[in-house]
Structures are given as structure tokens and as C-alpha cells.
Design a protein around this motif. Structure first.
Motif, PDB file in Angstrom:
ATOM      1  N   PHE A 160      58.254  19.245   9.717  1.00  0.00           N
ATOM      2  CA  PHE A 160      57.229  18.407   9.766  1.00  0.00           C
ATOM      3  C   PHE A 160      56.720  17.679   8.393  1.00  0.00           C
ATOM      4  N   ASP A 161      55.456  17.469   8.808  1.00  0.00           N
ATOM      5  CA  ASP A 161      54.868  16.989   6.952  1.00  0.00           C
ATOM      6  C   ASP A 161      53.975  18.337   6.618  1.00  0.00           C
ATOM      7  N   SER A 162      52.934  17.948   5.714  1.00  0.00           N
ATOM      8  CA  SER A 162      51.593  19.501   5.326  1.00  0.00           C
ATOM      9  C   SER A 162      51.311  19.583   5.874  1.00  0.00           C
ATOM     10  N   ASP A 163      50.700  18.586   7.648  1.00  0.00           N
ATOM     11  CA  ASP A 163      49.888  18.580   8.446  1.00  0.00           C
ATOM     12  C   ASP A 163      49.918  18.550   9.504  1.00  0.00           C
ATOM     13  N   PHE A 164      50.967  18.607   9.977  1.00  0.00           N
ATOM     14  CA  PHE A 164      52.164  19.151  11.377  1.00  0.00           C
ATOM     15  C   PHE A 164      52.097  17.460  11.742  1.00  0.00           C
ATOM     16  N   ARG A 165      52.536  16.631  11.324  1.00  0.00           N
ATOM     17  CA  ARG A 165      52.535  15.387  11.600  1.00  0.00           C
ATOM     18  C   ARG A 165      54.146  14.895  11.607  1.00  0.00           C
ATOM     19  N   GLN A 166      54.824  13.604  12.056  1.00  0.00           N
ATOM     20  CA  GLN A 166      56.150  13.605  12.160  1.00  0.00           C
ATOM     21  C   GLN A 166      56.566  13.768  10.714  1.00  0.00           C
ATOM     22  N   ALA A 167      58.138  14.065  10.447  1.00  0.00           N
ATOM     23  CA  ALA A 167      58.437  13.677   9.277  1.00  0.00           C
ATOM     24  C   ALA A 167      58.975  12.787   9.337  1.00  0.00           C
ATOM     25  N   GLU A 168      59.953  12.453   7.550  1.00  0.00           N
ATOM     26  CA  GLU A 168      61.477  11.384   8.193  1.00  0.00           C
ATOM     27  C   GLU A 168      62.238  11.834   9.850  1.00  0.00           C
ATOM     28  N   GLU A 169      62.489  12.974   8.841  1.00  0.00           N
ATOM     29  CA  GLU A 169      63.091  13.589   9.536  1.00  0.00           C
ATOM     30  C   GLU A 169      63.332  14.333  10.909  1.00  0.00           C
ATOM     31  N   ASN A 170      63.308  14.218  12.472  1.00  0.00           N
ATOM     32  CA  ASN A 170      62.719  15.229  13.331  1.00  0.00           C
ATOM     33  C   ASN A 170      63.181  16.119  13.834  1.00  0.00           C
ATOM     34  N   PHE A 171      64.286  16.546  13.813  1.00  0.00           N
ATOM     35  CA  PHE A 171      65.057  17.507  13.969  1.00  0.00           C
ATOM     36  C   PHE A 171      66.454  17.117  14.012  1.00  0.00           C
ATOM     37  N   GLN A 172      67.060  18.678  13.421  1.00  0.00           N
ATOM     38  CA  GLN A 172      68.082  18.638  13.151  1.00  0.00           C
ATOM     39  C   GLN A 172      69.313  19.690  13.957  1.00  0.00           C
ATOM     40  N   LEU A 173      70.059  19.591  14.044  1.00  0.00           N
ATOM     41  CA  LEU A 173      71.323  20.483  14.834  1.00  0.00           C
ATOM     42  C   LEU A 173      72.064  21.014  14.034  1.00  0.00           C
TER      43      LEU A 173
END
Length: 242
Positions: A160-173
């Protein structure tokens, strides 16, 4: 039920020279709170405080909870506390379920600022990460002095970004495969040498620029050597990393 308190500190350079100190109330238990990747820097520092607790009388089930702070220099100077690098909250449960075998599972929160790549290296964004992982380890005893520990660790990382909005990368395995060879130099002060290598493989689901999966593949290799010993007449253990 038994609790053990730990205090850890490590200083690193580009060639990864460091010192790690831990405090335990029991000499039977050992723990290591290793620093994560801290980004581009000439030097970095790592400070951790944790509590390790036995869940049974045999010590086969344990938990380790810690809070840690990492700071680092800019690429153009060598002050290891110049910039904030990372804050980590981690809780892990261990179970030594059979001779030489152990599994663990954990949840972790990390907050890490990202800096510009050019001087004056100002902070661009702050990234937040929630991580869950499971780990399996098997230790081979090779004679009286040698031990080889092989570990497989599977992680799920949500960003997440600093405000818990979407970051450039969603998730990673991410899959981590590690081997550590340890040699006991002397029983006096529990002196040991260790060499570890770890390969990291991952795939990510991106939010930007387009929603898509990246290919699963090798990302990096981490290599470290340690010299470890107990400080006489004290509860401290020192680990020097190169």
C-alpha cells in the motif's frame, strides 16, 4: 511458559560488515533478527528489540515477536543514521516437530520510505507492506563441529502507499531458498563461523502501468559470512557479518 527478551543492533556497509547483539534470559535459547534489504546506501544501521517465549516445557514450540528500526546513509555520504530506511513489526511461531526439522509461520508489517535516485535524495513516497510467510528448515549434523541448515520460505507480500491506497505493485509471491553452513570454533564463549547463501524468486501482480502478472523468476542472491560468540559473564551474543 517462559519469556526471553532480546535487544539487537547491526551496522552494515556496502560490503555488509555488521555487528548484531542479542540479550537472552536463557542460554538454551538462541535467536537471530536479521536485517532486511535497506536499499541503496554506503552504510546502514539496524536496531531491534524482541521477546522470545516458550510455549511448552520442552522448548519445541516458541514465539518470537520484535520491533525493529533501520536507518541508512545517502549514496554520497557515510552517516549510517542519516535517513529513515524501514520500520518492522514481526511475530513468528516456531515448532520443532521432529529431530532436525522445524517449521514456522509469521505475520509482519513494514513501513519503508523510497528516495530519489539523484542528489539531494529527497523522499519520494512511503510504501507499506503486510507480509505473511511460512518456513520449513532441516538441519544436518556433520560430525562434531559442522552443521548445515537448509530453509525454504514462501511469502505473500501485499503493498500500500502511505495512506493505504493502491501502490504500483499490488502484491507479490516470493520463494526464498537458503543454506547456512556453521562451524564451531570453540565451546569457550560459543565461538562459531557461518556462511549463508540465499536465492530469491518471485512473481508480482501490478496495478500500474497496467494490471498484469510479471513472470516468475530469479531476482537476487544474498551471501553473508558470520563470526559469532558470547561475551563472557554477560547475556550478550555478538554476530559480526561480512
Amino acid at each position: 511458559m517462559k519469556k526471553d527478551f532480546m535487544f539487537g543492533m547491526i551496522f552494515r556497509t556496502k560490503i555488509s560488515i555488521g555487528i548484531f547483539l542479542s540479550v537472552l534470559t536463557s542460554s538454551l535459547l538462541q535467536a537471530q533478527i536479521s536485517p532486511p534489504g535497506l536499499g541503496d546506501a554506503n552504510t546502514a544501521s539496524w536496531l531491534a528489540f524482541g521477546v522470545k517465549k516458550r510455549l511448552d516445557s520442552l522448548g519445541k514450540k516458541e514465539t518470537l515477536s520484535y520491533i525493529a528500526l533501520g536507518r541508512k546513509s545517502s549514496p554520497d555520504q557515510y552517516n549510517p543514521v542519516s535517513k529513515q530506511a524501514i520500520v518492522v513489526l514481526n511475530h513468528e511461531v516456531y515448532h520443532s516437530f521432529a529431530p532436525h526439522q522445524q517449521y514456522s509461520y509469521a505475520i509482519s508489517y513494514r513501513r519503508q520510505p523510497k528516495y530519489e535516485s539523484a542528489s539531494p535524495y529527497k523522499k519520494e513516497v512511503t510504501e507499506q507492506e503486510f507480509r505473511m510467510y511460512g518456513r520449513y528448515a532441516y538441519t544436518f549434523t556433520l560430525g562434531k563441529r559442522w552443521k548445515l541448515k537448509n530453509t525454504v520460505r514462501q511469502e505473500f507480500r501485499k503493498f500500500f502507499d502511505s495512506d493505504f491506497r493502491q501502490a504500483e505493485e499490488n502484491f507479490q509471491l516470493r520463494t526464498r531458498i537458503k543454506s547456512q553452513l556453521t562451524y564451531t570454533l570453540s565451546k569457550k564463549n560459543n565461538q562459531k563461523l557461518a556462511l549463508s547463501t540465499e536465492g530469491l524468486f518471485s512473481t508480482s501482480y501490478l496495478n500500474q502501468p497496467n494490471r498484469k502478472w510479471t513472470s516468475f523468476g530469479y531476482r537476487e542472491m544474498r551471501v553473508a559470512a558470520y563470526y559469532m560468540f558470547n561475551i563472557p559473564h554477560s547475556p550478550f551474543t555478538v554476530e559480526a557479518e561480512v
